[in-house]
Design a protein around this motif. Structure first.
Motif, PDB file in Angstrom:
ATOM      1  N   LYS A 132       0.810  -1.223   0.000  1.00  0.00           N
ATOM      2  CA  LYS A 132       0.000   0.000   0.000  1.00  0.00           C
ATOM      3  C   LYS A 132       0.837   1.264   0.000  1.00  0.00           C
ATOM      4  N   LEU A 133       2.121   1.123   0.345  1.00  0.00           N
ATOM      5  CA  LEU A 133       2.951   2.306   0.507  1.00  0.00           C
ATOM      6  C   LEU A 133       3.107   3.074  -0.799  1.00  0.00           C
ATOM      7  N   ASP A 142      11.756  -3.621  11.242  1.00  0.00           N
ATOM      8  CA  ASP A 142      10.688  -3.829  10.260  1.00  0.00           C
ATOM      9  C   ASP A 142      10.491  -2.511   9.516  1.00  0.00           C
ATOM     10  N   VAL A 143      11.335  -2.283   8.510  1.00  0.00           N
ATOM     11  CA  VAL A 143      11.405  -0.996   7.817  1.00  0.00           C
ATOM     12  C   VAL A 143      10.919  -1.159   6.384  1.00  0.00           C
ATOM     13  N   ILE A 144      10.124  -0.201   5.926  1.00  0.00           N
ATOM     14  CA  ILE A 144       9.696  -0.190   4.528  1.00  0.00           C
ATOM     15  C   ILE A 144       9.942   1.194   3.945  1.00  0.00           C
ATOM     16  N   PHE A 145      10.153   1.229   2.642  1.00  0.00           N
ATOM     17  CA  PHE A 145      10.539   2.457   1.950  1.00  0.00           C
ATOM     18  C   PHE A 145       9.889   2.449   0.578  1.00  0.00           C
ATOM     19  N   ALA A 146       9.441   3.610   0.129  1.00  0.00           N
ATOM     20  CA  ALA A 146       8.893   3.723  -1.225  1.00  0.00           C
ATOM     21  C   ALA A 146       9.170   5.104  -1.782  1.00  0.00           C
ATOM     22  N   ALA A 147       9.397   5.180  -3.081  1.00  0.00           N
ATOM     23  CA  ALA A 147       9.599   6.460  -3.756  1.00  0.00           C
ATOM     24  C   ALA A 147       8.988   6.372  -5.147  1.00  0.00           C
ATOM     25  N   THR A 148       8.417   7.480  -5.593  1.00  0.00           N
ATOM     26  CA  THR A 148       7.810   7.570  -6.924  1.00  0.00           C
ATOM     27  C   THR A 148       8.380   8.778  -7.640  1.00  0.00           C
ATOM     28  N   HIS A 169       6.222   5.586 -12.108  1.00  0.00           N
ATOM     29  CA  HIS A 169       7.296   4.615 -11.915  1.00  0.00           C
ATOM     30  C   HIS A 169       7.778   4.727 -10.476  1.00  0.00           C
ATOM     31  N   SER A 170       7.786   3.606  -9.751  1.00  0.00           N
ATOM     32  CA  SER A 170       8.098   3.626  -8.325  1.00  0.00           C
ATOM     33  C   SER A 170       9.063   2.512  -7.953  1.00  0.00           C
ATOM     34  N   ILE A 171       9.702   2.690  -6.783  1.00  0.00           N
ATOM     35  CA  ILE A 171      10.472   1.629  -6.151  1.00  0.00           C
ATOM     36  C   ILE A 171       9.948   1.472  -4.736  1.00  0.00           C
ATOM     37  N   SER A 172       9.812   0.224  -4.294  1.00  0.00           N
ATOM     38  CA  SER A 172       9.418  -0.043  -2.912  1.00  0.00           C
ATOM     39  C   SER A 172      10.257  -1.211  -2.403  1.00  0.00           C
ATOM     40  N   MET A 173      10.519  -1.202  -1.106  1.00  0.00           N
ATOM     41  CA  MET A 173      11.379  -2.246  -0.537  1.00  0.00           C
ATOM     42  C   MET A 173      11.106  -2.410   0.942  1.00  0.00           C
ATOM     43  N   GLY A 174      11.438  -3.604   1.457  1.00  0.00           N
ATOM     44  CA  GLY A 174      11.240  -3.879   2.867  1.00  0.00           C
ATOM     45  C   GLY A 174      12.410  -4.640   3.450  1.00  0.00           C
TER      46      GLY A 174
END
Length: 362
Positions: free
Chosen positions: A24-25, A306-312, A334-339
């Motif tokens: 969802k991030l 428990d870290v999550i990151f997202a950028a668009t 266009h996005s990147i997301s990671m955990g």
């Protein structure tokens, strides 16, 4: 016959925040990016920032979380929303999260229609993100190959106070390159004049950016990005967001808080006024004149597990494409997301508002 279960094992290791919120991030960052994209090139950075902030906050308040903004748009009396300490989310469910946001990193870049603006955020469990004040951080960012090299070569470590040549020689050995082949990103600011000259004297190549060194920092952990080191002082929030991604990708950030007046070498009376203004707030965060000069590494900036990151991307940048708007309110992002589990996703999403007039295109 046994077969690898890599994906399954990684997914099983995802924490509750990553499992519930990572998918969802990017909806949150993408909403903010699309809102900002409508203002690309229009010259009004404040309005571009405003609409992205509003969109991000609306989306955050749709999530079943009890969230607290730890890195945001500024102090409560300086920002109408997404301010430090603001509570967001529906309040439903069991997930409590700390949140770092920058709805529009690179407001000038967006307003001027030039590359590098993004919408970005990170989340962790409570106390998992550095509660950063709205000042600068002097930093150096390197990728996971350097971390591995340091582990295998005790005594050879990146040092925030070391001469540029010492740090760059370590990076060069870690990457099996010469110093002359390294690319160092640094903000194009007067305060960096001496640092830029020092780096160039090593033979390394300097990539000056007018705004936005967050994603260049993340790029040091991505092979093929063409960026090997980020140096210099910039916003503390951007440093924490960079560290969030580097915590996941295995890279390294070293940083130290510094007042803007000190970084920009202002006269003593200007520095004294800023100390008087800022220190009461800093002390409430546990930061005193005695510990302000402490070096903060990745773990101190992002102690969460428990870290999550997202950028668009808003405008096209180092590895994210910009938001593409169509004629009927539709958009492609266009996005990147990671955990923390190790899952990294590049997403190419199309938001179709008018299905009759916006056919899908490959």
């Amino acid at each position: 016959m046994p077969h690898p279960q890599t994906a399954e094992n990684i997914m099983k290791n995802a924490g509750p925040i990553e499992s519930a919120l990572l998918p969802k991030l990017i909806h949150v960052t993408e909403a903010a990016a699309i809102a900002a994209a409508h203002q690309i090139g229009k010259g009004d950075k404040n309005y571009a920032d405003q609409v992205s902030v509003e969109a991000m906050r609306r989306m955050l308040n749709c999530l079943d979380i009890r969230g607290v903004i730890k890195i945001g748009e500024g102090e409560r009396d300086e920002a109408p929303m997404l301010y430090i300490g603001e509570e967001v989310g529906t309040g439903n469910g069991d997930l409590e999260v700390d949140i770092a946001v920058d709805p529009l990193e690179g407001t000038n870049l967006c307003a001027d229609g030039v590359p590098g603006s993004i919408s970005v955020m990170a989340m962790s469990e409570p106390n998992g993100l550095f509660h950063g004040p709205d000042v600068y951080m002097d930093k150096i960012v390197v990728g996971p190959e350097v971390v591995k090299y340091e582990r295998e070569h005790p005594g050879e470590e990146i040092d925030l106070d070391a001469p540029a040549i010492d740090n760059l020689e370590i990076v060069a050995r870690a990457l099996n390159r010469s110093v002359e082949e390294l690319v160092v990103v640094i903000l194009d600011r007067e305060r960096h004049k001496d640092k830029i000259e020092e780096i160039r004297k090593t033979g390394a190549r300097v990539n000056l950016v007018s705004d936005g060194d967050l994603m260049p920092g993340v790029s040091t952990a991505i092979r093929g990005s063409g960026i090997h080191v980020v140096m210099g002082s910039g916003g503390s929030g951007e440093a924490v967001l960079t560290a969030s991604a580097m915590k996941i990708l295995g890279g390294k950030v070293l940083a130290r808080l510094i007042l803007p007046s000190v970084a920009n070498r202002k006269p003593d009376d200007v520095i004294a006024r800023e100390v008087e203004e800022k220190m009461p707030r800093l002390k409430k965060m546990g930061i005193t004149e005695d510990n302000m000069n402490d070096v903060l590494d990745t773990e101190k900036l992002v102690p969460g597990k428990d870290v999550i990151f997202a950028a668009t991307g808003v405008t096209s940048g180092h590895f994210l494409k910009g938001t593409n708007l169509f004629g009927y309110g539709d958009a492609r992002v266009h996005s990147i997301s990671m955990g923390s589990s190790g899952i990294v996703k590049f997403s190419d999403s199309i938001y179709i508002h008018d299905k009759e007039n916006t056919p899908l295109r490959l």
